[in-house]
Enzyme design. Structure first.
Site, PDB file in Angstrom:
ATOM      1  N   GLU A  30       1.701  -0.006  -4.703  1.00 41.53           N
ATOM      2  CA  GLU A  30       0.697   0.969  -5.129  1.00 41.53           C
ATOM      3  C   GLU A  30       1.385   2.321  -5.238  1.00 41.53           C
ATOM      4  O   GLU A  30       1.824   2.890  -4.244  1.00 41.53           O
ATOM      5  CB  GLU A  30      -0.423   1.017  -4.095  1.00 41.53           C
ATOM      6  CG  GLU A  30      -1.576   1.862  -4.590  1.00 41.53           C
ATOM      7  CD  GLU A  30      -2.288   2.562  -3.474  1.00 41.53           C
ATOM      8  OE1 GLU A  30      -3.445   2.953  -3.667  1.00 41.53           O
ATOM      9  OE2 GLU A  30      -1.691   2.765  -2.398  1.00 41.53           O
TER      10      GLU A  30
ATOM     11  N   ASP B  27       0.826  -1.203   0.000  1.00 45.00           N
ATOM     12  CA  ASP B  27       0.000   0.000   0.000  1.00 45.00           C
ATOM     13  C   ASP B  27       0.867   1.262   0.000  1.00 45.00           C
ATOM     14  O   ASP B  27       1.897   1.305   0.677  1.00 45.00           O
ATOM     15  CB  ASP B  27      -0.862  -0.035   1.273  1.00 45.00           C
ATOM     16  CG  ASP B  27      -1.978   0.990   1.274  1.00 45.00           C
ATOM     17  OD1 ASP B  27      -2.789   0.994   0.340  1.00 45.00           O
ATOM     18  OD2 ASP B  27      -2.050   1.803   2.226  1.00 45.00           O
TER      19      ASP B  27
HETATM   20  O1  TEU Z   1      -4.772   4.085  -1.371  1.00 44.05           O
HETATM   21  C1  TEU Z   1      -3.794   5.073  -1.521  1.00 44.05           C
HETATM   22  C2  TEU Z   1      -4.017   6.293  -2.305  1.00 44.05           C
HETATM   23  O2  TEU Z   1      -3.180   7.134  -2.110  1.00 44.05           O
HETATM   24  C3  TEU Z   1      -5.022   6.741  -3.236  1.00 44.05           C
HETATM   25  O3  TEU Z   1      -4.450   6.852  -4.505  1.00 44.05           O
HETATM   26  C4  TEU Z   1      -6.272   6.008  -3.256  1.00 44.05           C
HETATM   27  O4  TEU Z   1      -6.719   5.976  -4.594  1.00 44.05           O
HETATM   28  C5  TEU Z   1      -7.354   6.577  -2.391  1.00 44.05           C
HETATM   29  O5  TEU Z   1      -8.565   6.436  -3.069  1.00 44.05           O
HETATM   30  C6  TEU Z   1      -7.205   8.003  -1.889  1.00 44.05           C
HETATM   31  O6  TEU Z   1      -7.828   8.964  -2.643  1.00 44.05           O
HETATM   32  C7  TEU Z   1      -4.540   3.068  -0.441  1.00 44.05           C
HETATM   33  C8  TEU Z   1      -5.693   2.116  -0.378  1.00 44.05           C
HETATM   34  O7  TEU Z   1      -5.840   1.485  -1.615  1.00 44.05           O
HETATM   35  C9  TEU Z   1      -6.923   2.861   0.054  1.00 44.05           C
HETATM   36  O8  TEU Z   1      -8.049   2.040   0.091  1.00 44.05           O
HETATM   37  C10 TEU Z   1      -6.644   3.444   1.414  1.00 44.05           C
HETATM   38  O9  TEU Z   1      -7.715   4.257   1.812  1.00 44.05           O
HETATM   39  C11 TEU Z   1      -5.354   4.263   1.435  1.00 44.05           C
HETATM   40  O10 TEU Z   1      -4.280   3.563   0.845  1.00 44.05           O
HETATM   41  C12 TEU Z   1      -4.926   4.554   2.839  1.00 44.05           C
HETATM   42  O11 TEU Z   1      -4.429   3.413   3.450  1.00 44.05           O
END
Ligand code: TEU
Length: 580
Positions: free
Chosen positions: A270, A206
């Site tokens: 990610e 993540d």
């Molecule tokens: O998402 C990380 C993130 O930075 C974003 O790009 C994401 O698309 C999110 O919609 C914020 O606008 C990750 C996880 O996939 C997400 O579900 C979590 O909420 C986030 O990390 C925090 O842990």
């Protein structure tokens, strides 16, 4: 051409535990529910299951706020259940990866409780604490003007020790301080080795490019004069020590483990907000020994303002040529390198692809789902599917009330902000615009309960589902599609088989965009030595005439309409031609 490795040609299937299958009628999906469906998952022809967070958590951000890495959220099951799932996946010849959420913890994690207990607690510096600033009128203000991803600022005041702590996401998700070596060691042991010892096959990592912050913290320039907080990704994305941290994670931990069948582990990071390929390569170049591949989000950002800015849900229209350029960019950026890429158009953070990129009206949704399936399976990189995509699940209806039915903290915060800015006159009309954006792009859409059959609640649960079930479950569900050879589900299975059969061109082949300016069709060529494939996709509901020269001497491999062929591309039709 790229070196062949198992995870490059594997198909991954993401499961969101809350919404997959409820086994005990409490309205929430769980691990035993996933176990009940293991045969279904295997029947899709996927190779790796990615399970979104099932760790202990207060669930402010659906488990992306972990309060104990070494335990399972009780309503989802137990550590033993996860061990059973690992074994079940392996029995079906599938691997299992877990989410590694270590940019932040929950504020309920024991580490944070200790850290906040006093300024001289040994874990104080496992998180970021800063004193207040005071303005000219003596009013307390946060240490910097950063805006968080979920609207509002990134700093929250802690009464007990009278300092602010940093959180890029919700205030209940304090950021871990990777500058502390003790903190990093604890992350490696608790969040990583604990589960690797139990036999998992890798991680989806993540927010992988945000661990290294630009220090000391300082204000960013004001880009939005209507607000105190400002979008500030440059203060934490790809920070000064990020590559050192990820390499350490790899050499200290990942490199010491193998998959259950003796292969190298797999990691997919990610990587939000990494606009240029040259920034991405170091994360995924094999020789850097960091990650195997990353998700890059330009496609799923289509229609959105910058993430972390106030305009994320202010819908911005996009065109097909823009989308094609983005696909081309991330299809080709690893050419001539030892790096690798991913291909996907859904996950738990985005609206459904049929609703966003094609047409989810009842008469078009199946055709759209098939055309989009074809779009994905012939692209290079490792393929990731999200639960429900394989049956063509679509967004929640526009008639649903945002305040009552949408559960996501991000949606609710953006909505509350829109109501405030609209009603106090700062941004008239904002409510309607944000509502429209949420209806199209909110994270909630992907989190609706999975539609298994036409019984109550789509067969997801006999209790009251934690989130409303889609109104269309009687027509879009696994059971009806399993016995229909023409269904979206049958089509996906066929496409995944073709992807394997034609992997030279589809997975490893070069990518060439054939109609960059076309507003209606998306045509691309994949090539691997003497083998060629041409993919033709009609993104409109009009009939389009084929460019015959693109497919000279080739044969039709498959059409999303069945093998009809002919010179016209039907509405939302996709075709693949091959030669060699
Ligand atoms: O998402 C990380 C993130 O930075 C974003 O790009 C994401 O698309 C999110 O919609 C914020 O606008 C990750 C996880 O996939 C997400 O579900 C979590 O909420 C986030 O990390 C925090 O842990």
């Amino acid at each position: 051409y790229h070196k062949r490795v198992w995870w490059k040609e594997a198909t991954f299937y993401q499961i969101y535990p809350a919404s997959f299958k409820d086994s005990n009628d409490d309205g929430l999906g769980d691990i035993p529910g996933i176990l009940e469906k293991i045969e279904y998952i295997a029947s899709l022809g996927v190779d790796v299951v990615w399970l979104s967070p099932m760790f202990d958590s207060p669930q402010v951000d659906m488990g992306y706020d972990v309060s104990n890495y070494e335990n399972v959220y009780a309503p989802y099951g137990t550590v033993q259940d996860v061990e059973d799932l690992i074994a079940a996946c392996h029995r079906y010849d599938m691997k299992l990866i877990l989410d590694l959420v270590v940019n932040h913890t929950s504020d309920q994690h024991a580490w944070f409780k200790e850290s906040r207990s006093s300024k001289n607690n040994p874990k104080r510096n496992w998180y970021f604490w800063e004193p207040a600033r005071y303005d000219t009128e003596g009013k307390r203000t946060p240490p910097t003007n950063y805006r968080s991803y979920f609207a509002g600022g990134t700093w929250s005041w802690d009464e007990h020790t009278e300092e602010y702590y940093l959180h890029l996401y919700d205030k209940s998700q304090p950021d871990l301080n990777w500058e502390s070596e003790d903190c990093r060691k604890a992350i490696y042991d608790s969040a990583m080795r604990f589960w690797l010892d139990k036999g998992i096959d890798g991680f989806r990592v993540d927010t992988v490019n945000k661990y290294s912050k630009v220090l000391p913290f300082a204000d960013v320039p004001v880009t939005d004069p209507t607000s105190f907080t400002q979008s500030a990704p440059e203060m934490w994305c790809n920070g000064p020590r990020i590559h050192e941290f990820i390499r350490e994670m790899n050499t200290e931990v990942l490199s010491h483990f193998r998959t259950y069948d003796g292969l190298p582990l797999v990691t997919v990071g990610e990587l939000s907000l990494c606009p240029s390929p040259s920034d991405v390569i170091p994360y995924v170049s094999a020789r850097e020994k960091e990650l195997d591949m990353v998700f890059q989000f330009d496609v799923t950002h289509l229609g959105q303002g910058p993430p972390g800015g106030t305009s994320k849900y202010d819908f911005a229209p996009w065109t097909l040529p823009e989308m094609k350029r983005i696909v081309e960019k991330w299809q080709t950026f690893v050419d001539g390198t030892d790096a690798w890429t991913t291909v996907f158009n859904e996950n738990h953070d985005n609206g459904r692809a049929v609703s966003r990129f094609a047409n989810d009206a009842p008469e078009w949704r199946e055709k759209s789902a098939k055309m989009l399936a074809m779009w994905l399976i012939a692209q290079s990189g490792t393929l990731f599917l999200y639960q429900g995509q394989e049956i063509g699940m679509i967004n929640a209806s526009e008639h649903w009330d945002v305040e009552a039915e949408y559960k996501d903290v991000e949606s609710q915060n953006y909505w509350a902000e829109a109501v405030r800015l609209d009603e106090n006159g700062t941004d008239p009309g904002r409510k309607d615009r944000i509502k429209r954006g949420l209806q199209l792009m909110a994270r909630d859409h992907a989190r609706l309960p999975f539609q298994w059959d036409a019984t109550v609640s789509g067969g997801f649960s006999t209790g009251k589902p934690w989130m409303r079930v889609h109104d269309d479950y009687p027509t879009i569900n696994v059971k009806s599609q399993e016995r229909d050879a023409q269904s979206v589900l049958s089509f996906y299975k066929q496409m995944l088989r073709l992807r394997k059969e034609y992997k030279d061109a589809f997975v490893y082949g070069t990518f060439e965009l054939l109609d960059p300016e076309g507003q209606e069709t998306f045509v691309y060529r994949k090539r691997y030595e003497g083998k060629t494939a041409v993919v033709m996709l009609n993104f409109t509901t009009n009939v389009r005439t084929l460019q015959q020269s693109d497919i000279e001497g080739m044969r039709l491999l498959v059409s999303s309409y069945g093998k009809i062929g002919g010179v016209d591309l039907q509405p939302l039709e996709g075709r693949i031609y091959v030669s060699g």
